[in-house]
Design an enzyme around this catalytic site. Structure first.
Site, PDB file in Angstrom:
ATOM      1  N   GLY A  16      78.638  70.491 133.060  1.00 33.20           N
ATOM      2  CA  GLY A  16      78.816  69.145 132.493  1.00 33.20           C
ATOM      3  C   GLY A  16      78.042  68.981 131.208  1.00 33.20           C
ATOM      4  NE  ARG A  41      86.436  67.272 133.442  1.00 37.59           N
ATOM      5  CZ  ARG A  41      86.540  65.976 133.657  1.00 37.59           C
ATOM      6  NH1 ARG A  41      87.480  65.516 134.436  1.00 37.59           N
ATOM      7  NH2 ARG A  41      85.710  65.129 133.080  1.00 37.59           N
ATOM      8  CG  ASP A  63      87.529  70.368 137.456  1.00 39.14           C
ATOM      9  OD1 ASP A  63      86.409  70.033 137.896  1.00 39.14           O
ATOM     10  OD2 ASP A  63      88.551  69.657 137.570  1.00 39.14           O
ATOM     11  CB  VAL A  64      82.076  71.827 138.888  1.00 41.99           C
ATOM     12  CG1 VAL A  64      81.256  72.245 137.688  1.00 41.99           C
ATOM     13  CG2 VAL A  64      82.188  70.315 138.981  1.00 41.99           C
ATOM     14  CE1 TYR A 156      76.661  59.018 141.223  1.00 41.75           C
ATOM     15  CE2 TYR A 156      75.002  57.326 141.649  1.00 41.75           C
ATOM     16  CZ  TYR A 156      75.411  58.471 140.977  1.00 41.75           C
ATOM     17  OH  TYR A 156      74.565  59.069 140.072  1.00 41.75           O
ATOM     18  N   GLY A 187      66.810  57.364 137.284  1.00 41.05           N
ATOM     19  CA  GLY A 187      67.390  56.029 137.476  1.00 41.05           C
ATOM     20  C   GLY A 187      68.317  55.747 136.307  1.00 41.05           C
ATOM     21  CB  THR A 191      74.928  58.991 129.893  1.00 38.65           C
ATOM     22  OG1 THR A 191      75.223  58.463 131.191  1.00 38.65           O
ATOM     23  CG2 THR A 191      73.553  59.634 129.893  1.00 38.65           C
TER      24      THR A 191
HETATM   25  C1  8X3 Z   1      72.340  56.983 138.157  1.00 36.73           C
HETATM   26  C2  8X3 Z   1      71.407  55.921 138.512  1.00 36.73           C
HETATM   27  O1  8X3 Z   1      71.106  53.606 139.549  1.00 36.73           O
HETATM   28  O2  8X3 Z   1      72.972  53.877 138.052  1.00 36.73           O
HETATM   29  O3  8X3 Z   1      72.533  57.888 139.171  1.00 36.73           O
HETATM   30  O4  8X3 Z   1      73.035  54.870 140.234  1.00 36.73           O
HETATM   31  S1  8X3 Z   1      72.190  54.514 139.128  1.00 36.73           S
END
Ligand code: 8X3
Length: 258
Positions: A16, A41, A63-64, A156, A187, A191
């Site tokens: 990535g 990719r 692509d992983v 996530y 945190g 990006t």
């Molecule tokens: C990224 C941090 O807090 O936006 O992994 O999930 S958060």
């Protein structure tokens, strides 16, 4: 930057690497004297990063999530690029911030396929060589989200908790070898992360960083560099980092807000 003698001629594979933390790692490690294999990719996406690097660089597009593509790409590396010393498992993404019972199954699949399965496929293809050579360091990019679940984060956060478990498990598996395994868990980092999470809704994405100073991708790359440049007997297991304007987990200091 001064060339780091520990890194001179080391081979670093960064997944990535076309943007964000991955691209910052490519810049940081290249500037520190490492030979860098950048992955994304497509080759096209890697072009801008490659043009910025002055050291030796090799582009590896796959692509992983595609297990066969991962295996054949790693097997296709020329002899002089085969002995990967450092693997930075960075490729990852978030999709959506919905209640689980309203979530998009396609979003879930994409996160699980990339953040968990992709990381496993690349590790499975690269780590055996490290074990054979008795040399290597794997850095997995986790998240504060892997330590505590936040509303709407459900899947996530689960994928990043999995990264934490996989990091610990792999460290156990290589115990008795000189191989090191670390996780770096950021945190809020500014990006394309939130833009990807909200499927290109830039206004919504910009709200995530409103009124605060987030981490930069370079801040994270710097910590990864710190991890790999400790003496060989030191293994940093898990580094949790966040901006000063963030507190565990989702408390923020935003300016100009009552
Ligand atoms: C990224 C941090 O807090 O936006 O992994 O999930 S958060």
């Amino acid at each position: 930057m001064i060339v780091n003698t520990q890194l001179a001629n080391s081979i670093v594979l960064i997944t990535g690497a076309s943007s964000g933390i991955g691209a910052a790692c490519a810049r940081t490690f290249s500037a520190a004297g490492a030979k860098v294999i950048v992955n994304a990719r497509t080759r096209e996406r890697l072009k801008p990063v490659i043009e910025e690097l002055s050291g030796e660089v090799y582009a590896l597009s796959f692509d992983v999530c595609d297990r066969a593509a991962v295996e054949s790409a790693i097997a296709s590396l020329p002899e002089s690029w085969r002995a990967i010393d450092i693997l930075i498992n960075n490729a990852g993404l978030s999709r959506g911030l919905d209640k689980l019972y309203e979530g998009s199954i396609q979003d879930w699949e994409e996160m699980i396929d990339t953040n968990i399965k992709g990381l496993l496929y690349v590790s499975r293809a690269v780590v055996p060589g490290m074990v054979d050579r008795a040399k290597g360091h794997i850095i997995n990019i986790g998240s504060t989200a892997g330590h505590q679940t936040y509303p709407g984060g459900n899947v996530y956060c689960a994928t990043k908790a999995a990264v934490k478990s996989i990091t610990e498990g792999l460290k156990q598996d290589v115990l008795g070898t000189p191989i090191r395994v670390s996780a770096v868990d950021p945190g809020l980092v500014e990006t394309d992360f939130s833009n990807v999470r909200f499927h290109g809704d830039r206004d919504r994405a910009s709200q995530v960083y409103r009124g605060l100073t987030p981490l930069t991708p370079a801040d994270v790359a710097d910590v990864i560099l710190f991890c790999v440049t400790r003496p060989p007997h030191v293994n940093l297991m898990d580094i949790v980092m966040m901006p000063v304007d963030q507190a565990p987990l989702m408390l923020f200091n935003r300016q100009n807000e009552g």
